[in-house]
Write a protein that holds these residues in place. Structure first.
Motif, PDB file in Angstrom:
ATOM      1  N   CYS A   1       1.311  -1.475  -0.271  1.00 27.95           N
ATOM      2  CA  CYS A   1      -0.696  -0.339   0.475  1.00 27.95           C
ATOM      3  C   CYS A   1       0.445   1.744  -0.199  1.00 27.95           C
ATOM      4  O   CYS A   1       0.489   2.404  -0.423  1.00 27.95           O
ATOM      5  CB  CYS A   1      -0.864   0.172   1.074  1.00 27.95           C
TER       6      CYS A   1
ATOM      7  N   TYR B   1       1.962   3.514  -2.990  1.00 28.78           N
ATOM      8  CA  TYR B   1       0.662   4.195  -3.550  1.00 28.78           C
ATOM      9  C   TYR B   1      -0.382   5.597  -2.774  1.00 28.78           C
ATOM     10  O   TYR B   1      -0.201   6.674  -3.269  1.00 28.78           O
ATOM     11  CB  TYR B   1      -0.638   3.229  -3.753  1.00 28.78           C
ATOM     12  N   ILE B   2      -0.005   4.890  -1.687  1.00 31.86           N
ATOM     13  CA  ILE B   2      -0.305   6.378  -0.461  1.00 31.86           C
ATOM     14  C   ILE B   2       0.651   7.454  -0.821  1.00 31.86           C
ATOM     15  O   ILE B   2       0.170   8.951  -0.635  1.00 31.86           O
ATOM     16  CB  ILE B   2      -0.841   5.832   0.987  1.00 31.86           C
TER      17      ILE B   2
ATOM     18  N   SER C   1      -8.288   8.205  -2.617  1.00 30.24           N
ATOM     19  CA  SER C   1      -7.592   7.427  -2.652  1.00 30.24           C
ATOM     20  C   SER C   1      -6.785   7.159  -1.849  1.00 30.24           C
ATOM     21  O   SER C   1      -6.717   5.395  -1.236  1.00 30.24           O
ATOM     22  CB  SER C   1      -7.061   7.358  -4.429  1.00 30.24           C
TER      23      SER C   1
ATOM     24  N   ASP D   1      -6.815   3.393   0.223  1.00 28.41           N
ATOM     25  CA  ASP D   1      -5.351   2.342   0.345  1.00 28.41           C
ATOM     26  C   ASP D   1      -5.513   2.001   2.003  1.00 28.41           C
ATOM     27  O   ASP D   1      -5.049   0.953   2.416  1.00 28.41           O
ATOM     28  CB  ASP D   1      -4.944   3.057  -0.540  1.00 28.41           C
TER      29      ASP D   1
ATOM     30  N   VAL E   1      -7.230  -0.581   3.811  1.00 32.48           N
ATOM     31  CA  VAL E   1      -6.790  -2.304   3.405  1.00 32.48           C
ATOM     32  C   VAL E   1      -5.757  -2.393   4.092  1.00 32.48           C
ATOM     33  O   VAL E   1      -5.105  -4.043   4.772  1.00 32.48           O
ATOM     34  CB  VAL E   1      -6.094  -1.891   2.082  1.00 32.48           C
TER      35      VAL E   1
ATOM     36  N   ALA F   1     -13.405  -3.767  -1.356  1.00 28.91           N
ATOM     37  CA  ALA F   1     -12.082  -4.115  -1.994  1.00 28.91           C
ATOM     38  C   ALA F   1     -11.643  -5.434  -2.943  1.00 28.91           C
ATOM     39  O   ALA F   1     -11.134  -5.392  -3.728  1.00 28.91           O
ATOM     40  CB  ALA F   1     -11.128  -4.244  -0.601  1.00 28.91           C
TER      41      ALA F   1
ATOM     42  N   LEU G   1     -10.582  -4.290  -6.640  1.00 26.96           N
ATOM     43  CA  LEU G   1      -9.187  -4.636  -7.372  1.00 26.96           C
ATOM     44  C   LEU G   1      -9.493  -6.394  -8.004  1.00 26.96           C
ATOM     45  O   LEU G   1      -8.210  -6.830  -8.673  1.00 26.96           O
ATOM     46  CB  LEU G   1      -8.733  -5.970  -5.901  1.00 26.96           C
TER      47      LEU G   1
ATOM     48  N   PHE H   1      -1.228  -2.615  -6.574  1.00 25.74           N
ATOM     49  CA  PHE H   1      -2.832  -3.267  -6.037  1.00 25.74           C
ATOM     50  C   PHE H   1      -2.920  -4.762  -6.047  1.00 25.74           C
ATOM     51  O   PHE H   1      -3.872  -5.475  -5.516  1.00 25.74           O
ATOM     52  CB  PHE H   1      -3.741  -2.869  -7.454  1.00 25.74           C
TER      53      PHE H   1
ATOM     54  N   GLN I   1      -2.175  -6.652  -3.408  1.00 30.43           N
ATOM     55  CA  GLN I   1      -2.856  -5.981  -2.013  1.00 30.43           C
ATOM     56  C   GLN I   1      -3.833  -7.324  -2.263  1.00 30.43           C
ATOM     57  O   GLN I   1      -4.951  -7.901  -1.420  1.00 30.43           O
ATOM     58  CB  GLN I   1      -3.766  -4.521  -2.077  1.00 30.43           C
TER      59      GLN I   1
END
Length: 321
Positions: free
Chosen positions: A27, A30-31, A65, A69, A72, A99, A103, A145, A148
């Protein structure tokens, strides 16, 4: 589906801890990118990108977003800690459904896009093939992703088997679904025909209902994504119908696979339908008449997914009782 007592749940083993670590770590890229973009940084965003045209809107979208995330990470902890067994069922089921729905198409579609790019001898590109991000961003983000989805899915299956495993034992249709459940699933299945047909038509090259800019930017990636979306719509309908209705050929069928198909398929219809509906319904430069069928398709997809999901939840509640 009622919560059960935590009891003396054992600490997670090494394999579970490894899955949790991978889920959380996947994660972070992306974060990090999203936070950088909110702060005004342009890492991975080339000059002339359309992402630079609406900074306020993109800041809001990036903020949402980040929250999604980050969820998750919370789920990965919840699924592997003793206190997670005490969480009310709905507080876990709903975000896991979202999720799975968001995904699953990425986990299916992006590898196909990579394979197509190798065959065509070109570099992977986003589904709309517009150069609004540097190419490396897609590999980092979509790769994260996929990790995840794999790790969170494995952790959820382990958790669900221990907490709710009795709900998918026996046969489908036991106990029989109520008239209300059958009505909701029937309505959802009929509505799902529109997004299923439209996605498959677009995957086959039809331009009906597409906005002018979408027609001009179609690529192999676009056709693959549309094909995957159409496939998941079919999976949602078939899985839910098998779970709810007692078909003669399905007599004695275990509810495990219809439940999995209905769960993931309805999530894809509902969540991606809702996301794409919001994106296409926002004011922009698209021709409103040409995009009208697109907006309708995504809106109907969202409603169909919610109806099918309500049927799945109702069936599980009856089996729990």
């Amino acid at each position: 589906m009622t919560a059960t007592a935590a009891g003396t749940a054992p600490s997670p083993g090494r394999g579970v801890r490894a899955l949790r670590a991978v889920a959380i770590t996947s994660c972070l890229p992306y974060i990090t990118l999203k936070i950088l973009w909110i702060a005004g940084d342009r890492t991975g965003v080339p000059d002339g990108s359309t992402l630079l045209d609406h900074r306020a809107r993109m800041a809001v979208a990036n903020g949402v977003s980040v929250v999604l995330d980050a969820t998750v990470i919370v789920l990965a902890l919840l699924l592997t800690q003793p206190w997670g067994r005490r969480v009310p069922a709905w507080l876990l089921v709903l975000p896991m459904w979202v999720a799975a729905g968001l995904l699953a198409p990425i986990m299916t579609g992006y590898p196909l896009q990579l394979a197509a790019s190798v065959i065509e001898g070109s570099r992977p590109a986003p589904s709309n093939s517009e150069p609004f991000l540097d190419a490396w961003v897609f590999g980092v983000v979509y790769g994260g992703f996929i990790l995840q989805g794999l790790t969170l899915g494995a952790l959820f299956v382990r958790y669900a088997r221990r907490r709710w495993g009795h709900l998918w034992r026996g046969r489908v249709g036991d106990p029989p679904a109520t008239t209300a459940i059958r009505a909701a699933v029937t309505a959802g299945s009929l509505l799902a025909l529109l997004p299923a047909v439209m996605h498959l038509l677009w995957a086959a090259g039809a331009t009906t209902g597409l906005s002018a800019d979408r027609v001009g930017s179609r690529s192999t990636d676009f056709y693959l994504v549309e094909g995957v979306n159409g496939l998941f719509a079919v999976v949602a309908v078939v899985g839910t119908l098998l779970l709810v209705f007692q078909f003669r050929r399905g007599a004695g069928l275990s509810p495990r696979w219809p439940l999995a198909a209905a769960w993931v398929g309805s999530g894809t219809l509902g969540c991606w339908g809702g996301f794409l509906f919001l994106v296409t319904a926002l004011p922009g430069e698209q021709d409103g008449r040409a995009a009208g069928l697109m907006v309708l398709t995504y809106a109907v997809s969202m409603v169909a997914g919610l109806l099918l999901f309500s049927g799945v939840v109702s069936v599980l509640r009856r089996r729990a009782a």
